[in-house]
Each structure stands twice: as structure tokens, then as C-alpha cells.
Motif scaffolding. Structure first.
Motif, PDB file in Angstrom:
ATOM      1  N   ALA A  14      -5.358  -5.863  -2.964  1.00  0.00           N
ATOM      2  CA  ALA A  14      -5.862  -7.080  -2.334  1.00  0.00           C
ATOM      3  C   ALA A  14      -6.278  -8.025  -3.459  1.00  0.00           C
ATOM      4  O   ALA A  14      -6.375  -7.612  -4.622  1.00  0.00           O
ATOM      5  CB  ALA A  14      -7.042  -6.740  -1.442  1.00  0.00           C
ATOM      6  N   ARG A  18     -11.352 -10.602  -2.743  1.00  0.00           N
ATOM      7  CA  ARG A  18     -11.498  -9.776  -1.538  1.00  0.00           C
ATOM      8  C   ARG A  18     -11.988  -8.378  -1.898  1.00  0.00           C
ATOM      9  O   ARG A  18     -12.831  -7.808  -1.201  1.00  0.00           O
ATOM     10  CB  ARG A  18     -10.151  -9.704  -0.814  1.00  0.00           C
ATOM     11  CG  ARG A  18     -10.280  -9.144   0.583  1.00  0.00           C
ATOM     12  CD  ARG A  18      -8.961  -9.150   1.310  1.00  0.00           C
ATOM     13  NE  ARG A  18      -8.896  -7.953   2.158  1.00  0.00           N
ATOM     14  CZ  ARG A  18      -7.780  -7.450   2.635  1.00  0.00           C
ATOM     15  NH1 ARG A  18      -6.628  -8.006   2.351  1.00  0.00           N
ATOM     16  NH2 ARG A  18      -7.803  -6.385   3.388  1.00  0.00           N
ATOM     17  N   ARG A  19     -11.465  -7.840  -2.988  1.00  0.00           N
ATOM     18  CA  ARG A  19     -11.877  -6.491  -3.405  1.00  0.00           C
ATOM     19  C   ARG A  19     -13.370  -6.458  -3.739  1.00  0.00           C
ATOM     20  O   ARG A  19     -14.113  -5.575  -3.284  1.00  0.00           O
ATOM     21  CB  ARG A  19     -11.074  -6.033  -4.635  1.00  0.00           C
ATOM     22  CG  ARG A  19      -9.599  -5.930  -4.429  1.00  0.00           C
ATOM     23  CD  ARG A  19      -8.916  -5.108  -5.512  1.00  0.00           C
ATOM     24  NE  ARG A  19      -9.111  -5.557  -6.864  1.00  0.00           N
ATOM     25  CZ  ARG A  19      -8.306  -6.385  -7.539  1.00  0.00           C
ATOM     26  NH1 ARG A  19      -7.231  -6.887  -6.934  1.00  0.00           N
ATOM     27  NH2 ARG A  19      -8.538  -6.710  -8.786  1.00  0.00           N
ATOM     28  N   SER A  22     -15.558  -7.096  -0.666  1.00  0.00           N
ATOM     29  CA  SER A  22     -15.536  -5.917   0.201  1.00  0.00           C
ATOM     30  C   SER A  22     -16.458  -4.829  -0.350  1.00  0.00           C
ATOM     31  O   SER A  22     -17.231  -4.215   0.390  1.00  0.00           O
ATOM     32  CB  SER A  22     -14.100  -5.402   0.311  1.00  0.00           C
ATOM     33  OG  SER A  22     -14.068  -4.241   1.095  1.00  0.00           O
ATOM     34  N   GLN A  23     -16.390  -4.618  -1.659  1.00  0.00           N
ATOM     35  CA  GLN A  23     -17.243  -3.599  -2.267  1.00  0.00           C
ATOM     36  C   GLN A  23     -18.711  -4.015  -2.179  1.00  0.00           C
ATOM     37  O   GLN A  23     -19.585  -3.181  -1.902  1.00  0.00           O
ATOM     38  CB  GLN A  23     -16.830  -3.387  -3.737  1.00  0.00           C
ATOM     39  CG  GLN A  23     -17.624  -2.312  -4.467  1.00  0.00           C
ATOM     40  CD  GLN A  23     -17.368  -0.921  -3.900  1.00  0.00           C
ATOM     41  OE1 GLN A  23     -16.389  -0.701  -3.185  1.00  0.00           O
ATOM     42  NE2 GLN A  23     -18.253   0.014  -4.204  1.00  0.00           N
ATOM     43  N   TYR A  26     -19.879  -3.379   1.289  1.00  0.00           N
ATOM     44  CA  TYR A  26     -20.018  -1.937   1.539  1.00  0.00           C
ATOM     45  C   TYR A  26     -21.279  -1.382   0.865  1.00  0.00           C
ATOM     46  O   TYR A  26     -22.053  -0.644   1.467  1.00  0.00           O
ATOM     47  CB  TYR A  26     -18.773  -1.212   1.018  1.00  0.00           C
ATOM     48  CG  TYR A  26     -18.756   0.255   1.334  1.00  0.00           C
ATOM     49  CD1 TYR A  26     -18.359   0.703   2.583  1.00  0.00           C
ATOM     50  CD2 TYR A  26     -19.160   1.192   0.392  1.00  0.00           C
ATOM     51  CE1 TYR A  26     -18.354   2.049   2.892  1.00  0.00           C
ATOM     52  CE2 TYR A  26     -19.166   2.541   0.696  1.00  0.00           C
ATOM     53  CZ  TYR A  26     -18.757   2.956   1.937  1.00  0.00           C
ATOM     54  OH  TYR A  26     -18.777   4.297   2.233  1.00  0.00           O
ATOM     55  N   PRO A 106      -7.676   0.032  -6.658  1.00  0.00           N
ATOM     56  CA  PRO A 106      -7.509  -1.313  -7.226  1.00  0.00           C
ATOM     57  C   PRO A 106      -8.834  -1.989  -7.582  1.00  0.00           C
ATOM     58  O   PRO A 106      -8.853  -2.954  -8.326  1.00  0.00           O
ATOM     59  CB  PRO A 106      -6.798  -2.073  -6.094  1.00  0.00           C
ATOM     60  CG  PRO A 106      -6.070  -1.029  -5.342  1.00  0.00           C
ATOM     61  CD  PRO A 106      -6.939   0.182  -5.384  1.00  0.00           C
ATOM     62  N   LEU A 107      -9.945  -1.487  -7.044  1.00  0.00           N
ATOM     63  CA  LEU A 107     -11.249  -2.072  -7.357  1.00  0.00           C
ATOM     64  C   LEU A 107     -11.519  -2.014  -8.856  1.00  0.00           C
ATOM     65  O   LEU A 107     -11.926  -3.016  -9.455  1.00  0.00           O
ATOM     66  CB  LEU A 107     -12.346  -1.310  -6.593  1.00  0.00           C
ATOM     67  CG  LEU A 107     -13.752  -1.862  -6.711  1.00  0.00           C
ATOM     68  CD1 LEU A 107     -13.869  -3.224  -6.054  1.00  0.00           C
ATOM     69  CD2 LEU A 107     -14.747  -0.890  -6.082  1.00  0.00           C
TER      70      LEU A 107
ATOM     71  N   ALA B  58      -4.988  -3.756 -11.869  1.00  0.00           N
ATOM     72  CA  ALA B  58      -5.213  -3.478 -10.443  1.00  0.00           C
ATOM     73  C   ALA B  58      -3.896  -3.155  -9.753  1.00  0.00           C
ATOM     74  O   ALA B  58      -3.839  -2.310  -8.852  1.00  0.00           O
ATOM     75  CB  ALA B  58      -5.886  -4.672  -9.792  1.00  0.00           C
ATOM     76  N   ARG B  61      -3.072   0.418 -10.482  1.00  0.00           N
ATOM     77  CA  ARG B  61      -3.960   1.327  -9.723  1.00  0.00           C
ATOM     78  C   ARG B  61      -3.577   1.366  -8.246  1.00  0.00           C
ATOM     79  O   ARG B  61      -3.737   2.390  -7.585  1.00  0.00           O
ATOM     80  CB  ARG B  61      -5.425   0.910  -9.901  1.00  0.00           C
ATOM     81  CG  ARG B  61      -5.973   1.154 -11.308  1.00  0.00           C
ATOM     82  CD  ARG B  61      -7.496   1.042 -11.332  1.00  0.00           C
ATOM     83  NE  ARG B  61      -7.952  -0.265 -10.931  1.00  0.00           N
ATOM     84  CZ  ARG B  61      -8.161  -1.297 -11.739  1.00  0.00           C
ATOM     85  NH1 ARG B  61      -7.968  -1.152 -13.041  1.00  0.00           N
ATOM     86  NH2 ARG B  61      -8.565  -2.463 -11.281  1.00  0.00           N
ATOM     87  N   HIS B  85     -13.001   0.963   4.391  1.00  0.00           N
ATOM     88  CA  HIS B  85     -13.411   0.213   3.194  1.00  0.00           C
ATOM     89  C   HIS B  85     -12.365   0.367   2.089  1.00  0.00           C
ATOM     90  O   HIS B  85     -11.955  -0.627   1.476  1.00  0.00           O
ATOM     91  CB  HIS B  85     -14.779   0.689   2.705  1.00  0.00           C
ATOM     92  CG  HIS B  85     -15.119   0.160   1.350  1.00  0.00           C
ATOM     93  ND1 HIS B  85     -15.116  -1.197   1.065  1.00  0.00           N
ATOM     94  CD2 HIS B  85     -15.417   0.782   0.177  1.00  0.00           C
ATOM     95  CE1 HIS B  85     -15.415  -1.378  -0.205  1.00  0.00           C
ATOM     96  NE2 HIS B  85     -15.586  -0.194  -0.767  1.00  0.00           N
ATOM     97  N   LEU B  89      -9.179  -2.603   0.055  1.00  0.00           N
ATOM     98  CA  LEU B  89      -8.913  -2.910  -1.360  1.00  0.00           C
ATOM     99  C   LEU B  89      -7.418  -3.121  -1.625  1.00  0.00           C
ATOM    100  O   LEU B  89      -7.026  -3.463  -2.725  1.00  0.00           O
ATOM    101  CB  LEU B  89      -9.448  -1.781  -2.246  1.00  0.00           C
ATOM    102  CG  LEU B  89     -10.935  -1.429  -2.052  1.00  0.00           C
ATOM    103  CD1 LEU B  89     -11.302  -0.205  -2.870  1.00  0.00           C
ATOM    104  CD2 LEU B  89     -11.821  -2.609  -2.426  1.00  0.00           C
ATOM    105  N   TYR B  90      -6.589  -2.877  -0.605  1.00  0.00           N
ATOM    106  CA  TYR B  90      -5.132  -3.022  -0.743  1.00  0.00           C
ATOM    107  C   TYR B  90      -4.643  -4.184   0.127  1.00  0.00           C
ATOM    108  O   TYR B  90      -5.251  -4.491   1.160  1.00  0.00           O
ATOM    109  CB  TYR B  90      -4.431  -1.730  -0.304  1.00  0.00           C
ATOM    110  CG  TYR B  90      -4.797  -0.529  -1.151  1.00  0.00           C
ATOM    111  CD1 TYR B  90      -4.049  -0.196  -2.270  1.00  0.00           C
ATOM    112  CD2 TYR B  90      -5.900   0.257  -0.833  1.00  0.00           C
ATOM    113  CE1 TYR B  90      -4.395   0.906  -3.048  1.00  0.00           C
ATOM    114  CE2 TYR B  90      -6.257   1.354  -1.608  1.00  0.00           C
ATOM    115  CZ  TYR B  90      -5.496   1.673  -2.718  1.00  0.00           C
ATOM    116  OH  TYR B  90      -5.843   2.751  -3.485  1.00  0.00           O
ATOM    117  N   SER B  91      -3.542  -4.770  -0.287  1.00  0.00           N
ATOM    118  CA  SER B  91      -3.036  -5.909   0.504  1.00  0.00           C
ATOM    119  C   SER B  91      -2.297  -5.440   1.749  1.00  0.00           C
ATOM    120  O   SER B  91      -2.342  -6.096   2.784  1.00  0.00           O
ATOM    121  CB  SER B  91      -2.141  -6.794  -0.351  1.00  0.00           C
ATOM    122  OG  SER B  91      -0.988  -6.079  -0.733  1.00  0.00           O
TER     123      SER B  91
END
Lengths: 256, 301
Positions: A14, A18-19, A22-23, A26, A106-107, B58, B61, B85, B89-91
Motif C-alpha cells: 500500500a 496508508r501503511r 494504518s499502523q 492500530y 511492507p511496513l 517496501a 517486502r 490490519h 499494508l498491501y495494495s
């Protein structure tokens, strides 16, 4: 069932924003749903505020009890959330491998830290709102300039204590983090010049405490909210702690 | 500086399950954590999808799924909320609901992770590693703590991922897992890769190769089995009442075994004859390493 894997879109992260958001969301939700954290973040500062407002501890210091007490209690909130609360949570995340797992997504490591900072700022915002409302009912009336400066110093203080909390959480065992950050909270709150101006005890003590991040934040907050000015010395000390804490955390933080 | 692993050179291909097999403490986890970029190597080189994982972007990963040995799941979280959650983190994440359904997570979706059994935690960790639909998947001891039913479910999923073209690297200390799942096996001992190959290759390259057979039987404990041993054949009691004959067993040995049973007035409750297993290969290699007094000193590669 292979539709899950062969027909799904190619793996991609993402967007960075957004990452991180989002974290942050959370982590903030996790922080605010933890009963012990809420006691540390909300209940104890409020009890401190009310105690200082109804007892004569702050009498004779040139202003009303609530005006002197509130900047220090707001500073204490930053200490509670950024240092103790965040430090303990990070220490146990490290123990359980959460930091390693999340940094493999990906974070990444940077996003993980950014998420924690956002969570601290969200929790601190809620603390500031609640404490300010209660202080307002008790007669606190800060100036507009004081509020702006106070918020800037709170953010600087939160950054400083987040770095110090992460430094401890990333270098010692979580049980030790628990002990150090809780003991640190008690000592700094009682004697570190954050809630009570160090001059209340002695000039010698004030001379020592003003070099601590707690004393610097307490002095900066009181200068901002009581007099609407920037305490240059306290600002320099706080910035120095923020820089040193961040560099040390970057250098020595262990992810596993 | 203490060197943990050295002289390990491995390659994992798409559409294959590559297993790192070894005893606890052999260096399997360190090896794949270096490959994932979770531990910094001091020497050597690693290329993961064309990039160095030590400074993974990223994008890289997102293309790699990781299931850690200890799960890496926050104890206070609830499985589905955590998976949602991680998916954020992914599209284009896989459907959380579909994975939850596939791995049977729904039955404990509202229980905090600290209250889950080891096998339930493994399933959540596996789902988390799959959410991004990765091209490469690292699974550290994926069947540890699983009950037999969950184990079959996980094995089926791993095969399905392999058939979908993923490169899967898994570690295991369970020889049966490697034998059942792996297309290519690296046997790791004391931080070194001591041998490698497909399971049939490893079995055929073993010194005792084709003729090696293992016969196990159950009978009353404490029998004198000396008469069953001869040159090239050993027989031992592995635990009370369980016996294991191994070596170049021939039809005459089976006849001899029958005569021995009659002479001893023994009626085995079970008899099982099999070709050499990966376990025999592993034990032979581990034994040889032990005898050579090999000391491991090298670099993480």
C-alpha cells in the motif's frame, strides 16, 4: 482454492502514507484499549491535577494553584504515554517477535516507528483534551499564545520521551523496561521537576533538575502557559535530549 | 565475534518447496532470517528477487511472506482484527475472510492470541504471511505444534502454493515433513550445509544406497537380539518393546528373523519393513560430522 494464489493480483505494498496511518491507528487502538495504560495515561494525571488544585502544595509560587499545576500535569502526560506506556508496549512487542514480523511486512522498521509516534500523539491529544477540560472546570484560563507554545513543547517532549522509551525497550529485557520506565515515571514525576517546579525543593536541586528532560519540559511548559514565553535554556536542553535519545535508539535498538 | 553459520550456499526456485533440515540449533532459522533481511550478515551475499534483503524496499517486502518460528503475533490482538490490519499494508491483499475460512481461524476469531493453542497461533501466523499473495514464502517450522488434522491442512496449502508457482523455503527439524513436502533439501548441521539434493537423490547417494532397508517390530521388552545382527545388519531395541533392524537386509534375513521368533517363542505385535528413510540419511550424516570432530567457524552467508 487456488484462486487465492494464482488468480490474485501481484503482490504490492500500500502507499507509504496508508501503511503508516494504518499502523498508527492500530497501535493507538491497542494503547487505548489497555486498562493499565489508561490508568497511567488518564487516571493518574487527573488525580495529580486534582490533588495539586485542592491542597496548598503550590501556594506562594506567584500564581493560582491550577495555573501552576496544569502545565506540569500536561507534561506528565507526555512522560506517561511516550516514555512509560510506549516503552513497555515496545519492550513486550520485541519479546514476542512482533517487531520482527511487522518489519518483514511492507511496513518496515521506519513505518513501525512512525506508527508508534502517531499512536503516542493520538493518545496524548486525548489526554490533553481531557486534562484541559477538567483544568478548565477548576479555573484554568491559559492565553492563546501559551496554548500554541504549550502544544509545540508537548510534541517536542513526546518526541524526546518516545526516543528514550524506545532506547530502553530496544536494549534491555521487557521486565527491565517495565521496572525502569515505571520507576522513572515515579521519580521524574515526584522529583524530576516535571509536575512541581524544582525551586519548590531547593535551588541546588533546581540546578540539577533543569538539565533533565523532565525538568526541561516542565519548565518550558510553565514558561509557555504561565507567561506566554519560550524558555530558551529549557528548549535547548530538551532538543539535546531528543537528539541524543534518537541517535542512541537508532544505534543500539535491537529488533530481536 | 562468534560465527553462527558458514559455508551455506542455497538457492530456492519458483514452483518448489526448498527445505532446510536440521536439528534444533543447527542454524536453520539464522540462515533464513539472513535471507529475509531480519538479521544482518557479516559476510557473503544474498539475493532475494534480485535485491539485497538487508536493505529491502517496501516493494520487495510485499513480494515476500514471512512466518516466524515464534509467530511474531501481538498477544493482546484478536486474530481477524490483526489479519485485517496486516492486509491494510498491501495494495491488493488476499481476502481475509477467505483465508480465515480456509485455515479454520473463524472458530477462534474472537479469542485473543495469548489464549490460543500453539497450533492455532501457527495458523494465524501462516495466514498473516500469505495476505500479500507473496511470490516467495519463508516458513520457519510451519508444522510445529500442529495437531494431525491441522498439519494435513497446512501441508495441502503449501503444496497448493507450490503448484501456483511460489518459491517456498521452509525449515524443519521433522524429517517426515521434509520427506513429504520438499522438492529440494539442504541438510544443515552446526551452521553448515552438509549435503543437499532432492529426497530421492539424498536417499540414493547414501553409502548404503539401494539395498538399505529398515525393519521395525514390536514385541515384549528386553529380548536378546544379538542373533539377528550380522555383518552389515544391526538390530537394537530403540525403546522398551520396540526393535529396529537396519542394513542390507535380504530375503534370507527375513527367514532368519522368523526362525529367531520361533526359537525365542516371540510373536511380534507388529512388523514393518521399509526402504531407507531421510532419517537414516540424516542420522548417518550427523553421525559422520560428530566423528570428524568438525568445528564450525565461518561467516554468515
Amino acid at each position: 482454492m487456488s484462486i487465492f494464489f494464482s488468480d490474485a493480483p501481484r503482490a504490492a505494498p500500500a502507499s507509504l502514507g496508508r501503511r503508516v496511518l494504518s499502523q498508527g491507528r492500530y497501535e493507538a487502538a491497542a494503547m487505548l484499549s489497555n486498562g493499565e495504560q489508561l490508568v497511567l495515561m488518564i487516571v493518574m494525571p487527573l488525580l495529580g491535577l486534582i490533588a495539586l488544585a485542592v491542597t496548598p502544595i503550590l501556594d506562594g509560587m506567584g500564581d493560582s494553584r491550577i495555573n501552576i499545576a496544569t502545565p506540569g500535569i500536561l507534561a506528565l502526560s507526555a512522560l506517561s504515554t511516550a516514555f512509560t506506556g510506549q516503552g513497555i508496549a515496545t519492550g513486550f512487542d520485541r519479546r514476542y517477535g512482533v517487531l520482527r514480523f511487522m518489519s518483514s511486512t511492507p511496513l518496515g522498521k521506519g513505518g513501525l516507528i512512525a506508527g508508534k509516534v502517531i499512536a503516542v500523539l493520538v493518545a496524548l491529544s486525548i489526554q490533553v483534551l481531557i486534562i484541559s477540560v477538567v483544568a478548565g472546570f477548576l479555573g484554568w484560563r491559559p492565553s492563546g499564545v501559551g496554548i500554541v507554545l504549550g502544544l509545540l513543547f508537548l510534541i517536542l517532549g513526546a518526541g524526546t520521551f518516545t526516543a528514550l522509551g524506545l532506547l530502553i525497550a530496544g536494549t534491555v529485557r521487557p521486565e527491565a523496561t517495565l521496572a525502569i520506565t515505571n520507576l522513572g515515571w515515579i521519580l521524574l514525576a515526584a522529583l524530576g521537576g516535571i509536575v512541581l517546579p524544582a525551586q519548590k525543593f531547593s535551588d541546588t536541586m533546581a540546578g540539577i533538575v533543569e538539565w533533565l528532560p523532565s525538568g526541561a519540559l516542565g519548565n518550558a511548559m510553565r514558561a509557555a502557559l504561565l507567561e506566554g514565553r519560550i524558555d530558551i535554556f529549557a528548549t535547548v536542553i530538551l532538543c539535546a535530549w531528543a537528539a541524543a535519545g534518537t541517535m542512541a535508539a537508532v544505534k543500539w535498538f535491537k529488533w530481536n | 565475534m562468534k560465527r553462527i553459520i558458514s559455508n551455506i550456499s542455497l538457492q530456492a526456485n519458483f514452483g518448489q518447496v526448498t527445505a532446510l533440515l536440521g536439528a534444533n540449533g543447527a542454524g536453520k532459522t539464522t540462515t533464513i532470517e539472513c535471507a529475509q533481511g531480519l538479521q544482518n550478515r557479516t559476510d557473503g551475499s544474498i539475493t532475494l528477487l534480485g535485491e539485497d534483503p538487508q536493505n529491502a524496499s517496501a516493494t520487495l517486502r510485499a513480494r515476500v511472506g514471512v512466518m516466524l518460528q515464534d509467530g511474531g503475533l501481538p498477544p493482546a490482538a484478536r486474530p481477524v482484527a490483526l489479519l485485517r490490519h496486516v492486509a491494510s499494508l498491501y495494495s491488493h491483499p488476499l481476502s481475509v475472510d477467505a483465508l480465515v475460512d480456509r485455515l479454520g481461524i473463524g472458530e477462534f476469531s474472537n479469542t485473543t492470541i495469548r489464549r490460543l493453542s500453539g497450533g492455532q497461533k501457527q495458523r494465524v501466523a501462516l495466514a498473516a504471511s500469505l495476505l500479500g499473495n507473496p511470490e516467495v514464502l519463508f516458513l520457519d517450522e510451519p508444522s510445529a505444534g500442529l495437531d494431525p488434522q491441522s498439519r494435513l491442512m497446512v501441508f495441502e496449502l503449501i503444496r497448493e502454493l507450490r503448484d501456483a508457482g511460489k518459491a517456498i523455503v521452509l525449515t524443519t527439524h521433522l524429517l517426515d515433513d521434509a520427506q513429504r513436502l520438499a522438492d529440494y533439501v539442504y541438510i544443515v548441521d552446526k551452521g553448515e550445509s552438509v549435503t543437499q539434493g532432492t529426497v530421492p537423490e539424498l536417499l540414493s547417494e547414501s553409502t548404503s544406497a539401494q539395498s538399505h532397508r529398515v525393519m521395525t517390530f514390536e514385541a515384549k521388552p528386553g529380548l536378546d537380539t544379538a542373533a539377528l545382527s550380522r555383518s552389515g545388519i544391526t538390530c537394537e531395541q530403540t525403546r522398551p518393546g520396540s526393535y529396529r533392524m537396519s542394513g542390507s537386509l535380504e530375503p534370507a534375513d527375513l527367514e532368519h528373523f522368523g526362525q529367531w521368533c520361533a526359537a525365542q517363542a516371540v510373536m511380534p505385535t507388529s512388523v514393518h519393513l521399509a526402504s531407507q528413510s531421510l532419517e537414516d540419511v540424516f542420522l548417518a550424516i550427523a553421525g559422520a560430522q560428530e566423528q570428524s570432530g568438525l568445528t564450525v567457524e565461518g561467516n554468515k552467508q
